[in-house]
Design an enzyme around this catalytic site. Structure first.
Site, PDB file in Angstrom:
ATOM      1  CB  CYS A 121      -0.949  -0.070   1.199  1.00  6.87           C
ATOM      2  SG  CYS A 121      -2.094   1.271   1.411  1.00  6.87           S
ATOM      3  CG  ASP A 174      -6.210  -1.154  -5.846  1.00  4.63           C
ATOM      4  OD1 ASP A 174      -6.944  -0.296  -5.325  1.00  4.63           O
ATOM      5  OD2 ASP A 174      -5.074  -1.433  -5.419  1.00  4.63           O
ATOM      6  CG  HIS A 204      -5.673  -0.990  -2.103  1.00  5.21           C
ATOM      7  ND1 HIS A 204      -4.648  -0.644  -2.959  1.00  5.21           N
ATOM      8  CD2 HIS A 204      -5.336  -0.488  -0.892  1.00  5.21           C
ATOM      9  CE1 HIS A 204      -3.755   0.059  -2.293  1.00  5.21           C
ATOM     10  NE2 HIS A 204      -4.140   0.159  -1.037  1.00  5.21           N
TER      11      HIS A 204
END
Length: 238
Positions: A121, A174, A204
């Site tokens: 991330c 995502d 994600h």
């Protein structure tokens, strides 16, 4: 047996903590672990532990230390707090902290002189930053893995500074990283045979087992196996 502790990383304007997981075998490659927006939480400590179980000396720097040392949130409920931290993060200072962490790792008695990185991330963007900016005594990292770094496409003007093999993992579904941005990353590094990009049928943060609505076990397992194999091949002496 894996041993864990915190290391203190010194910088010109202060010191910060890095979670450390030490493998049983000596003379291990070091791997820096870059956090999600949730901070150095159970998920990141767990990933560092898994790397140590695989024979790597894992070191996860607290990149939010100038804002709130030891900031930590567990799951989706902490997203707003995490995003607020990212808004305050100075990426130039974060890059300097990452370089300091790399220097610290290389100086640790248990390190074999090779160092890689893996980030998730926010950490996926920091892993790319690691590849493009971190240099200690003229050398950069030996291998870098970036999981769904939403800021990578905005840093592609520095792609020519990537000097090591890089492995990218992205979720094809995502909501934070449109396919067009992943395409940009792929095109920018298409002429590099040592750069690989994988897309998964996932969203994600699919690797984060502490965030149930985001975690995808199949994608996470496949990406992790590829990650460990990639680091093994590039960080262990032949």
């Amino acid at each position: 047996m894996v041993h864990t502790r915190y290391e203190s990383i010194t910088t010109p304007d202060g010191a910060f903590d890095a979670f450390c997981a030490v493998p049983e075998a000596p003379n291990a490659p070091a791997v820096l672990v870059f956090q999600e927006v949730f901070g150095i939480n159970d998920n990141i400590r767990g990933l560092a532990g898994r790397l140590a179980e695989a024979g790597f000396l894992a070191l996860a720097p607290d990149v939010f230390w100038r804002i709130e040392p030891r900031f930590e949130r567990k799951d989706e409920s902490g997203l707003a707090d995490g995003f607020a931290m990212v808004q305050q993060l100075d990426f130039d200072l974060a890059a300097a902290d990452i370089t300091a962490t790399m220097a610290h790792a290389l100086a640790m008695p248990g390190c074999n002189g090779r160092v890689g990185g893996v980030g998730f991330c926010l950490g996926g963007t920091l892993a790319y930053l690691f590849a493009t900016t971190a240099r200690v005594d003229g050398r950069g990292p030996d291998a870098v893995v970036s999981y769904y770094g939403s800021g990578v496409h905005g840093l592609l003007d520095s792609a020519d500074r990537v000097e090591c093999p890089v492995l990218f993992h992205y979720g094809a579904n995502d909501p934070y990283i449109p396919a067009e941005q992943i395409d940009e990353v792929e095109r920018a590094l298409a002429d590099r045979p040592d750069v690989t990009l994988h897309r998964y049928d996932a969203g994600h943060a699919f690797s984060n087992w502490d965030a149930p609505s985001l975690y995808d076990e199949t994608a996470a397992r496949t990406a992790w196996d590829r990650t460990v194999r990639f680091l093994d091949e590039r960080l262990r002496p032949v």
